[in-house]
Scaffold this motif. Structure first.
Motif, PDB file in Angstrom:
ATOM      1  N   GLY A  56     -14.093  -3.325   6.835  1.00 37.69           N
ATOM      2  CA  GLY A  56     -14.635  -4.913   6.735  1.00 37.69           C
ATOM      3  C   GLY A  56     -15.855  -4.952   7.314  1.00 37.69           C
ATOM      4  N   ILE A  57     -16.146  -4.263   8.412  1.00 42.85           N
ATOM      5  CA  ILE A  57     -17.468  -4.457   9.191  1.00 42.85           C
ATOM      6  C   ILE A  57     -18.249  -3.470   8.801  1.00 42.85           C
ATOM      7  CG2 ILE A  57     -18.105  -4.280  11.537  1.00 42.85           C
ATOM      8  CD1 ILE A  57     -15.830  -5.740  12.410  1.00 42.85           C
ATOM      9  N   LEU A  58     -17.891  -2.086   8.735  1.00 40.78           N
ATOM     10  CA  LEU A  58     -18.687  -1.008   8.497  1.00 40.78           C
ATOM     11  C   LEU A  58     -19.948  -1.227   7.345  1.00 40.78           C
ATOM     12  CD1 LEU A  58     -19.194   1.928   9.509  1.00 40.78           C
ATOM     13  CD2 LEU A  58     -17.771   2.563   7.821  1.00 40.78           C
ATOM     14  N   PRO A  59     -19.609  -1.571   6.207  1.00 43.39           N
ATOM     15  CA  PRO A  59     -20.519  -1.815   5.141  1.00 43.39           C
ATOM     16  C   PRO A  59     -21.594  -2.789   5.567  1.00 43.39           C
ATOM     17  CG  PRO A  59     -18.453  -2.241   4.141  1.00 43.39           C
ATOM     18  CD  PRO A  59     -18.280  -2.172   5.744  1.00 43.39           C
ATOM     19  N   PHE A  60     -21.459  -3.953   6.338  1.00 46.00           N
ATOM     20  CA  PHE A  60     -22.663  -4.820   6.733  1.00 46.00           C
ATOM     21  C   PHE A  60     -23.293  -3.955   7.921  1.00 46.00           C
ATOM     22  CE2 PHE A  60     -19.249  -7.567   5.412  1.00 46.00           C
ATOM     23  CZ  PHE A  60     -20.003  -8.362   4.569  1.00 46.00           C
ATOM     24  N   ILE A  61     -22.749  -3.235   8.684  1.00 45.07           N
ATOM     25  CA  ILE A  61     -23.568  -2.579   9.875  1.00 45.07           C
ATOM     26  C   ILE A  61     -24.416  -1.147   9.065  1.00 45.07           C
ATOM     27  CG2 ILE A  61     -23.215  -0.924  11.657  1.00 45.07           C
ATOM     28  CD1 ILE A  61     -21.086  -2.553  12.562  1.00 45.07           C
ATOM     29  N   VAL A  62     -23.659  -0.707   8.003  1.00 45.23           N
ATOM     30  CA  VAL A  62     -24.411   0.250   7.688  1.00 45.23           C
ATOM     31  C   VAL A  62     -25.688  -0.091   6.641  1.00 45.23           C
ATOM     32  CG1 VAL A  62     -24.293   2.133   5.660  1.00 45.23           C
ATOM     33  CG2 VAL A  62     -22.636   1.993   7.275  1.00 45.23           C
ATOM     34  N   GLY A  63     -25.369  -1.232   5.897  1.00 44.66           N
ATOM     35  CA  GLY A  63     -26.313  -2.061   5.474  1.00 44.66           C
ATOM     36  C   GLY A  63     -27.495  -2.517   6.115  1.00 44.66           C
ATOM     37  N   ALA A  64     -27.363  -3.071   7.381  1.00 44.01           N
ATOM     38  CA  ALA A  64     -28.251  -3.434   8.236  1.00 44.01           C
ATOM     39  C   ALA A  64     -29.341  -2.384   9.069  1.00 44.01           C
ATOM     40  CB  ALA A  64     -27.493  -4.362   9.630  1.00 44.01           C
ATOM     41  N   VAL A  65     -28.447  -1.350   9.219  1.00 46.92           N
ATOM     42  CA  VAL A  65     -29.383   0.081   9.715  1.00 46.92           C
ATOM     43  C   VAL A  65     -30.142   0.485   8.428  1.00 46.92           C
ATOM     44  CG1 VAL A  65     -29.179   2.404  10.603  1.00 46.92           C
ATOM     45  CG2 VAL A  65     -27.592   0.672  11.633  1.00 46.92           C
ATOM     46  N   TRP A  66     -29.665   0.791   7.195  1.00 44.05           N
ATOM     47  CA  TRP A  66     -30.184   0.903   6.067  1.00 44.05           C
ATOM     48  C   TRP A  66     -31.465   0.215   5.776  1.00 44.05           C
ATOM     49  CZ3 TRP A  66     -31.484  -1.271   1.437  1.00 44.05           C
ATOM     50  CH2 TRP A  66     -32.330  -0.567   0.452  1.00 44.05           C
ATOM     51  N   ALA A  67     -31.331  -1.075   5.601  1.00 40.49           N
ATOM     52  CA  ALA A  67     -32.408  -2.253   5.640  1.00 40.49           C
ATOM     53  C   ALA A  67     -33.564  -2.058   6.545  1.00 40.49           C
ATOM     54  CB  ALA A  67     -31.910  -3.780   5.655  1.00 40.49           C
ATOM     55  N   MET A  68     -33.303  -1.744   7.916  1.00 40.62           N
ATOM     56  CA  MET A  68     -34.348  -1.443   8.879  1.00 40.62           C
ATOM     57  C   MET A  68     -34.929  -0.128   8.635  1.00 40.62           C
ATOM     58  SD  MET A  68     -33.625  -1.478  13.080  1.00 40.62           S
ATOM     59  CE  MET A  68     -32.298  -2.367  12.715  1.00 40.62           C
ATOM     60  N   TRP A  69     -34.208   0.970   8.231  1.00 44.14           N
ATOM     61  CA  TRP A  69     -34.864   2.247   7.798  1.00 44.14           C
ATOM     62  C   TRP A  69     -35.882   1.783   6.658  1.00 44.14           C
ATOM     63  CZ3 TRP A  69     -34.891   4.935   3.254  1.00 44.14           C
ATOM     64  CH2 TRP A  69     -35.675   5.971   3.417  1.00 44.14           C
ATOM     65  N   TYR A  70     -35.343   1.114   5.432  1.00 38.94           N
ATOM     66  CA  TYR A  70     -36.306   0.855   4.333  1.00 38.94           C
ATOM     67  C   TYR A  70     -37.355   0.373   4.614  1.00 38.94           C
ATOM     68  CZ  TYR A  70     -37.570  -0.790  -0.055  1.00 38.94           C
ATOM     69  OH  TYR A  70     -38.299  -1.315  -1.165  1.00 38.94           O
ATOM     70  N   PHE A  71     -37.297  -0.723   5.735  1.00 40.58           N
ATOM     71  CA  PHE A  71     -38.528  -1.614   5.481  1.00 40.58           C
ATOM     72  C   PHE A  71     -39.585  -1.004   6.802  1.00 40.58           C
ATOM     73  CE2 PHE A  71     -35.611  -4.979   3.825  1.00 40.58           C
ATOM     74  CZ  PHE A  71     -36.328  -5.437   3.037  1.00 40.58           C
ATOM     75  N   LEU A  72     -39.086  -0.279   7.445  1.00 39.41           N
ATOM     76  CA  LEU A  72     -39.988   0.563   8.387  1.00 39.41           C
ATOM     77  C   LEU A  72     -40.729   1.719   7.452  1.00 39.41           C
ATOM     78  CD1 LEU A  72     -38.228   0.801  11.760  1.00 39.41           C
ATOM     79  CD2 LEU A  72     -40.191  -0.402  11.298  1.00 39.41           C
ATOM     80  N   GLN A  73     -40.015   2.059   6.516  1.00 36.12           N
ATOM     81  CA  GLN A  73     -40.379   3.259   5.506  1.00 36.12           C
ATOM     82  C   GLN A  73     -41.470   2.370   4.973  1.00 36.12           C
ATOM     83  OE1 GLN A  73     -40.115   6.208   7.213  1.00 36.12           O
ATOM     84  NE2 GLN A  73     -39.890   7.070   5.038  1.00 36.12           N
TER      85      GLN A  73
END
Length: 165
Positions: A56-73
């Protein structure tokens, strides 16, 4: 310094000025930041390993890390601006290479070009503009005010040196 002068090697070659935005986070720092952030965010999940709460928690954590990576890129891509000012004795060109837009070009006779530094009234402090060829163009809007001031002093000296017989 996010700009450099390139002196001509031979007669007929232009004096060039290359300008680019300052990078506060180098690529190596980006990799370390994403790795440390992912580790810190995933560390609390050790307590819920093997339970349904993890899923239940894992998708939100992966999404947050992915969003950080995407916007820094995306920020890196936006910062890939390059301005090239080439000065010959009879003409002067400014080419701005934009990351997601067509390049912009300007040309004028260096004899008629005026370099102006607007302390106030521009979109940035100490707004550096070149006037000539029936057009006014900005130069180095991404530089610091001190760098624009220094550049406003250097360009007229280079113009005099290039146009001197």
């Amino acid at each position: 310094m996010p700009y450099e002068w390139i002196a001509p090697n031979q007669d007929g070659e232009p004096t060039e000025l290359h300008l680019w935005p300052y990078r506060s986070l180098p690529k190596r720092g980006f990799v370390i930041f994403i790795g440390v952030t992912a580790a810190f965010v995933l560390l609390p999940l050790i307590a819920v390993l093997g339970s349904p709460i993890l899923w239940g928690i894992l998708p939100f954590i992966v999404g947050a890390v992915w969003a950080m990576w995407y916007f820094l890129q995306r920020s890196y891509k936006d910062g890939e601006v390059l301005e090239e000012l080439c000065i010959w004795d009879d003409r002067m060109t400014l080419t701005r290479h934009n990351p997601r837009a067509p390049k912009q070009e300007w040309e004028a006779n260096p004899y008629w070009v005026k370099v102006e530094l607007l302390a106030k009234g521009g979109p940035v402090e100490h707004y550096l503009i070149l006037k000539g060829g029936n057009r006014t163009v900005e130069l180095g809007a991404f530089l610091t005010p001190e760098e624009r001031e220094r550049l406003a002093e250097e360009i007229p000296r280079i113009l005099q040196k290039v146009s001197a017989p």
